[in-house]
Design an enzyme around this catalytic site. Structure first.
Site, PDB file in Angstrom:
ATOM      1  CD  GLU A  61      35.132  53.303  35.175  1.00 21.37           C
ATOM      2  OE1 GLU A  61      35.053  52.830  33.811  1.00 21.37           O
ATOM      3  OE2 GLU A  61      34.618  54.333  35.551  1.00 21.37           O
ATOM      4  CB  CYS A  62      38.813  56.102  40.224  1.00 21.21           C
ATOM      5  SG  CYS A  62      39.726  57.362  41.279  1.00 21.21           S
ATOM      6  CB  ALA A  63      36.267  55.071  44.251  1.00 18.87           C
ATOM      7  CB  SER A 106      41.914  51.085  35.384  1.00 23.30           C
ATOM      8  OG  SER A 106      42.621  52.214  34.898  1.00 23.30           O
TER       9      SER A 106
END
Length: 863
Positions: free
Chosen positions: A341-343, A437
């Site tokens: 997620e993200c990072a 994502s």
């Protein structure tokens, strides 16, 4: 259930609710109370400070992410797990009534206060108002009948009189004021592009927290707050249970449970505690892995969860962990269930700001200008380890980076009108095993996702067992490049420089080679500087500049100064500011173009017969004296004596009429006692003390600028602390006759307007306070580096500078370069040999990466 509780809110962001909320938590904890922290809204950073203040994980209470029906149960979970709390302190989000746009305040602080029937404490910034604040408070107490505002804290009062005026106004409308806090820069928590700097990354977080707690105890009526908290009505709910959320009975994990590696450490600080609790309740064992430090995944890892954080800030440290990078890449390619997620997605990309990452995703990532922020509802586009196509989750985006996936790449989620993320099946299993994502999801709101993920992990475990692997084999998947130098594994046994039978040695000038900066080949020590060690692809621990860029207020002042550069520079204001900063007279101070000009002026103005330079130390003074035709005598301090000015070393200085010494000394980091240095001052001798780094020492301990300066010159540099090396700002101070003699050799206008502006700006009380806080932070970071080196068995010298001298062994400098790390060669300083390196103090995460690499090298030596 009975739960004393309050919610700390504000009229808007920026009023100080995080600082006040954390201060209340810490102050109550110091009283011995068990405090349960919670945060309204999709926030990962504030909860880190909550956990630091209370010793308990902070629960995120967000009706959008978890559903209205779970808000009170999650609050109750935090207040009862692992043990019952005495009081709960909730921190709000944005303004009291601000929630999801277009929903009339859904998921706002007010919404959560109403759902949990929690009394509200308002924090109001009064720095730009006084009596008008009463209207703001009165409006917030009356706008929603479901809210109960029980007290107000007035923040950032300019003076006691100002605070008293605002207090009278607020109390005049019938709302009690529980404290008035003065402006206090030390209560400010540093920010970066996504908000506050995470507590795990702040070297001084604990010290700052202690200060904030003290301020809260001094200025807040905590007894009134506790009384209001105790009056909160019973919480009409039962605590949330991860097992019940999954429809299962609580059970103990078996010893052979599959392992899910969860990214942690300082680069990956963002995850909800319920994520771990759900994974374990679903039947997997969670083990944290630090991508900056750990070189292998935990044994029997069968799943990987990479949450949020700031890999863009620490990209080089992560990229140089080649062994773990290779192992994760191999595991993902083999079909290990992976959620990023993200990072985590950035970490799996091909590159991040041009730094190579793991490469599991066909995309490059980079920092962008625009902040992407908002709630999202995601619908999965394909069957995956998180569930079948059509699985719906709620989440949020919060990032400034962008990615460039090629056209046709399978996306993970449909977010409204656009597709986002990656859903890949690298091993051809028939469903996506890699979901990456920007979407952050709170699995308490979608427990079926957690169950599906752990089912996939268990299946991967069974498949791996049938193949005979049983999860990740830590010996597989490494892409570490072979070391190019065999002698890296041979560390010299002596703990002090060799080849120096005497402390003193006459030296004459030599021709600078100008070569060998990045290789283990001879260089002229007097012409070698740390910037020659640095390359674009290396993590820089060779240059001792503290920041990557000047503070915003200093950068703004320099931009302002550009409007006046048509005029010739006038040093008068800077000279007066520097004199006032040290309590000296104007004639005792001379602005210079960095420390280098000060040394050149010394070499031109004086005609010493027996000049001594005490080594190891910064080479510029000797280089300047040589260039002016002086013959130099060196006094070499010894490693086995801690590079100290011992009585025998002082005796060898003898009758020198010029003595040059650093304090704290570059590169040894030794801070000589001021009394010892003063003993070197005597009639007929000039004592020059290079204090280029003393502003990085807490309270500028052992400086000579606080006493008798007869025969003494002190050189200071402003370039390191304030990240203005390109401006060249420094000064010398001391005996006015000596200062005048050096000034007579200074060309007109040698110090430019920008450098002079740096001097005036950094001499202000505000700047000195900031420098003091930076020195304290550097001390904490240095201790982290020293502890890590000592744990590896590496001898060090000194402990009072923004760098550390370490005896790592022959060839290690070059091997570190091969692995992506730049440190300063020790043999570029007279008196040191190639077994030594100088390491600049950096943030703990960067230091952890260096320690990881150094530990690997030293382990290879003994294997």
């Amino acid at each position: 259930m009975a739960l004393p509780r309050v919610l700390v809110a504000a009229p808007a962001s920026g009023h100080g609710k995080t600082t006040i909320a954390v201060g209340i938590m810490a102050a109550l904890s110091r009283r011995g109370l068990v405090v349960s922290p919670a945060k309204v809204g999709p926030d990962y950073i504030d909860p880190g400070y909550h956990a630091l203040a209370t010793g308990r994980p902070s629960r995120t209470l967000d009706p959008w992410l978890v559903g209205e029906e779970r808000v009170a149960p999650l609050l109750a979970r935090g207040a009862t797990h692992p043990v019952a709390a005495d009081v709960a302190v909730l921190e709000g989000v944005m303004g009291l009534l601000d929630g999801r746009l277009g929903t009339d305040g859904f998921a706002s602080s007010a919404h959560v206060a109403a759902l949990t029937r929690t009394p509200v404490v308002l924090v109001v910034d009064i720095s730009s108002t006084s009596r008008t604040v009463a209207a703001t408070v009165l409006g917030l107490t009356r706008i929603d009948s479901a809210l109960e505002v029980v007290g107000v804290v007035l923040n950032k009062a300019g003076t006691p009189r100002h605070g008293a005026e605002a207090r009278r106004a607020v109390e005049g409308v019938g709302v009690p004021v529980w404290g008035v806090l003065p402006r206090d820069a030390a209560m400010h928590v540093p920010s970066r592009h996504l908000g506050l700097v995470p507590a795990a990354e702040r070297g001084r977080a604990a010290a700052t927290l202690d200060h904030i707690a003290g301020v809260a105890e001094e200025h807040l009526d905590l007894d009134a707050l506790l009384a209001a908290a105790a009056d909160a009505p019973p919480l009409q709910t039962t605590p949330w249970s991860p097992a019940q959320a999954l429809g299962r009975e609580p059970a103990t994990l078996p010893d052979d449970a599959p392992v899910v590696a969860v990214a942690g450490g300082r680069a990956f600080t963002f995850r909800y505690p319920e994520t771990v609790e759900l994974v374990e309740a679903a039947g997997a064992r969670v083990v944290e892995v630090d991508p900056a430090r750990d070189t292998v995944l935990p044994e029997r890892t069968c799943g990987l969860y990479l949450g949020g954080g700031f890999p863009e800030v620490h990209a080089r440290a992560l990229a140089t962990n080649r062994e773990l990078v290779g192992q994760i890449g191999a595991a993902v390619a083999a079909g290990m269930p992976t959620v990023a997620e993200c990072a985590g997605m950035l970490y799996l990309a091909e590159s991040l700001d041009d730094h190579p990452m793991i490469g599991s995703l066909p995309a490059r990532a980079a920092m962008g200008r625009r902040l992407t922020l908002g709630y999202r509802e995601g619908v999965s586009l394909t069957d995956s380890v998180l569930g079948p196509a059509g699985t719906t989750v709620t989440g949020h985006e919060f990032h400034r980076t962008t990615t460039d996936p090629p056209a046709g790449t399978s996306a993970a989620w449909r977010l409204g009108e656009r597709d986002e993320g990656f859903a890949l099946d690298p091993a051809g299993t028939g469903r996506a095993t890699l979901i990456a994502s920007y979407l952050h999801t709170h699995w308490a709101g979608s427990p079926a996702v957690a169950a599906s993920f752990v089912d996939a992990v268990s299946e991967h475990d069974r498949t791996s067992t049938r193949r005979g692997a049983g999860g990740v084999d830590p010996t597989q998947g490494s892409t570490r490049a072979p070391l190019r130098r065999a002698d890296v594994l041979t560390r010299d046994s002596p703990r002090e420089p060799k080849g120096h039978p005497s402390r003193t040695a006459p030296t004459r000038g030599t021709s600078p080679s100008g070569a060998g900066a990045s290789q283990e080949t001879p260089v002229d020590p007097l012409r070698h500087h740390g910037d020659a060690e640095v390359a674009e692809e290396l993590v820089d621990l060779a240059v001792n500049v503290r920041l990557e860029q000047p503070p915003a207020w200093l950068a703004a002042a320099l931009r302002d100064e550009l409007d006046a550069v048509a005029a010739y520079p006038d040093p008068t204001a800077a000279r007066d500011a520097l004199a006032a900063r040290h309590g000296l007279r104007r004639e005792q101070v001379l602005p210079t173009s960095g420390g280098a000009e000060a040394f050149t002026l010394l070499a031109r103005a004086l005609r010493p017969l027996d000049p001594v330079v005490v080594h190891p130390q910064f080479t510029e003074p000797e280089a300047a004296l040589r260039a002016a035709g002086h013959e130099i005598r060196r006094v070499l301090l010894r490693a086995d004596e801690g590079f100290a000015l011992t009585p025998s070393a002082l005796a060898e200085i003898g009758g020198a009429d010029l003595v040059v010494v650093g304090n704290p000394t570059n590169p040894t980091g030794v801070l000589h006692p001021a009394d010892v240095l003063r003993s070197l001052a005597r009639p007929g001798r000039v004592l020059l003390v290079d204090e280029a780094f003393v502003d990085a020492v807490p309270h500028e301990a052992e400086t000579l600028l606080t006493g008798d300066l007869d025969g003494v010159l002190v050189v200071r540099s402003l370039t390191k602390t304030w990240a203005v090396a390109g401006v060249r700002a420094g000064y010398l101070a001391g005996d006015p006759e000596l200062v005048a003699a050096l000034a007579a050799h200074q060309p007109h206008w040698s110090v430019g307007s920008l450098a002079l502006r740096v001097m005036t700006e950094t001499a202000t009380p505000r700047a000195l306070a900031e420098a003091g806080r930076a020195a304290q932070e550097t001390a904490v970071w240095r201790r982290h580096l020293l502890d890590g080196l000592h744990a590896l068995g590496v001898p060090t010298a000194g402990a009072d500078a923004p760098f550390v001298l370490a005896q790592v062994g022959t060839g290690v400098h070059a091997a570190l370069r091969d692995a992506g790390w730049a440190v300063r060669r020790g043999d570029t300083f007279p008196g040191l040999d190639p077994t030594w390196v100088r390491v600049a103090v950096r943030d703990p995460l960067t230091v952890d990466g260096l320690l990881r690499e150094l530990g690997h090298l030293l382990h290879r030596r003994t294997a």
